[in-house]
Design a protein around this motif. Sequence first.
Motif, short mmCIF file in Angstrom:
data_model
loop_
_atom_site.label_atom_id
_atom_site.label_comp_id
_atom_site.label_asym_id
_atom_site.label_seq_id
_atom_site.Cartn_x
_atom_site.Cartn_y
_atom_site.Cartn_z
N GLY A 46 48.56 -6.86 -30.74
CA GLY A 46 49.13 -7.45 -29.63
C GLY A 46 48.20 -7.75 -28.60
O GLY A 46 48.26 -8.87 -28.33
N VAL A 47 47.07 -6.89 -28.36
CA VAL A 47 46.51 -7.11 -28.22
C VAL A 47 45.82 -8.46 -28.49
O VAL A 47 45.24 -9.00 -27.12
CB VAL A 47 45.14 -6.51 -26.95
N ASP A 162 50.49 -1.89 -18.89
CA ASP A 162 51.50 -2.36 -19.41
C ASP A 162 51.08 -1.78 -21.07
O ASP A 162 51.45 -1.37 -21.83
CB ASP A 162 51.02 -3.91 -19.91
N SER A 163 49.87 -1.70 -20.85
CA SER A 163 49.65 -1.10 -21.95
C SER A 163 49.62 0.61 -22.23
O SER A 163 50.10 1.05 -23.64
CB SER A 163 47.96 -0.63 -22.45
N ASN A 187 43.08 -0.26 -25.90
CA ASN A 187 44.10 -1.61 -25.41
C ASN A 187 43.53 -2.17 -24.20
O ASN A 187 43.34 -3.73 -24.43
CB ASN A 187 45.50 -1.18 -25.61
N PHE A 188 43.57 -1.67 -23.15
CA PHE A 188 43.72 -2.03 -21.50
C PHE A 188 42.03 -1.97 -21.07
O PHE A 188 42.17 -3.63 -20.96
CB PHE A 188 43.92 -0.83 -21.13
N PHE A 189 41.14 -1.59 -22.42
CA PHE A 189 39.96 -1.94 -21.89
C PHE A 189 39.21 -3.29 -22.77
O PHE A 189 38.62 -4.28 -22.23
CB PHE A 189 38.70 -0.95 -22.06
N LYS A 191 41.37 -5.80 -23.28
CA LYS A 191 41.99 -6.34 -22.15
C LYS A 191 41.18 -7.02 -21.19
O LYS A 191 41.60 -8.47 -20.99
CB LYS A 191 43.97 -6.84 -21.72
N ILE A 192 41.25 -6.33 -20.72
CA ILE A 192 39.95 -6.16 -19.31
C ILE A 192 39.07 -6.76 -19.95
O ILE A 192 38.73 -8.03 -19.36
CB ILE A 192 40.32 -5.45 -18.56
N PHE A 193 38.52 -6.63 -21.21
CA PHE A 193 37.21 -7.52 -21.38
C PHE A 193 37.46 -8.75 -21.60
O PHE A 193 36.72 -9.42 -21.09
CB PHE A 193 37.06 -6.74 -22.80
N ILE A 194 38.36 -9.05 -22.35
CA ILE A 194 38.54 -10.29 -22.98
C ILE A 194 39.23 -10.91 -20.85
O ILE A 194 39.12 -12.18 -21.18
CB ILE A 194 40.13 -10.37 -23.63
N ALA A 195 40.00 -10.32 -20.67
CA ALA A 195 40.38 -10.50 -19.03
C ALA A 195 38.94 -11.94 -18.46
O ALA A 195 38.71 -13.22 -17.91
CB ALA A 195 40.82 -10.31 -17.99
N ILE A 196 38.46 -10.91 -18.55
CA ILE A 196 36.65 -11.12 -17.59
C ILE A 196 36.24 -12.09 -18.46
O ILE A 196 35.17 -13.49 -18.06
CB ILE A 196 36.38 -9.97 -17.80
N GLY A 197 36.08 -12.40 -19.92
CA GLY A 197 35.30 -13.37 -20.18
C GLY A 197 35.56 -14.67 -20.85
O GLY A 197 34.85 -15.19 -20.48
N ILE A 198 37.39 -14.86 -20.24
CA ILE A 198 37.65 -16.15 -19.87
C ILE A 198 37.61 -16.58 -19.19
O ILE A 198 38.50 -17.23 -18.25
CB ILE A 198 38.83 -16.04 -21.12
N THR A 199 37.10 -15.62 -17.52
CA THR A 199 37.46 -16.43 -16.62
C THR A 199 37.33 -18.03 -15.85
O THR A 199 37.83 -18.03 -15.47
CB THR A 199 36.53 -15.49 -15.54
N PRO A 200 35.93 -18.43 -17.20
CA PRO A 200 35.55 -19.64 -16.75
C PRO A 200 36.71 -20.92 -17.75
O PRO A 200 36.53 -21.13 -16.98
CB PRO A 200 34.39 -19.30 -17.81
N LEU A 201 37.80 -20.34 -17.86
CA LEU A 201 39.27 -21.04 -18.78
C LEU A 201 39.35 -21.04 -17.61
O LEU A 201 40.38 -21.97 -17.97
CB LEU A 201 39.25 -19.73 -20.13
#
Length: 237
Positions: A46-47, A162-163, A187-189, A191-201
């Motif tokens: 789900g992550v 949520d996590s 799961n939390f870390f 999601k945060i890694f993904i959230a930061i990584g897709i900031t340009p998007l």
Amino acid sequence: MQFHRPFKLFFVLGSIFITFLLMAEVTGSKWFQVVIGNKALTMTLGVIPFPITFIVTDLLNEYYGRRGVRYLTLVGMVMIVLAFFLLQLDMAIPAAGNSPVDDHSFQVVFFNTGQVITGSIVAYLIGQLVDIQVFHLIRKKTKNKLLWLRATGSTIFSQLLDSYVVIFVAYWGTYDFQTLNSISYTNFFYKIFIAIGITPLIYLAHYWIEKYLGEDAHKMAEAALKEGKEEVQPYPG
């Protein structure tokens, strides 16, 4: 009937939100491992789709305000509950003798999904409401500047809750505390890694939305920022 661009945008973003949300629920009962160095980290499938839902709510919050996001959050919750009852109905219907998936295999997969959905309903409401409030608070404090801060900051708080909530509610009593805690923070870390990584998007999405909406984009963003003093609708009435 003519559909205005703000309505079309709300519809598309809402459709993306519901799709990724339901996929996160349906696939969340499967766990997988990622090996980093000598350590194997366990996460739920789900992550993978779920972080997209928070990006969409940030975009909606930006242009449609808290009321628009709350409306979609409510719709999402109803869809989760509907999916849960449909799964219960599907599991109660016996498989045909020539069915490629027998009753046991179907039950093994989707019975656990039902448990995950139950935990997700609670975690979903808490996480989304926190994300909406934190996003709006940071936006007001920074006077509509620092998009990356409100997008990432709201995601950190909401994903932390949520996590942990979804894992502990869904699997409490089935697995020990250490296992659940390990999966939750992994799961939390992630999601945060993904959230930061897709900031340009997010910036790219803002650029596209403002280009698509034209002068309506600025008006909608200002109305969303000042929400509470005036009524904000998802599209012009």
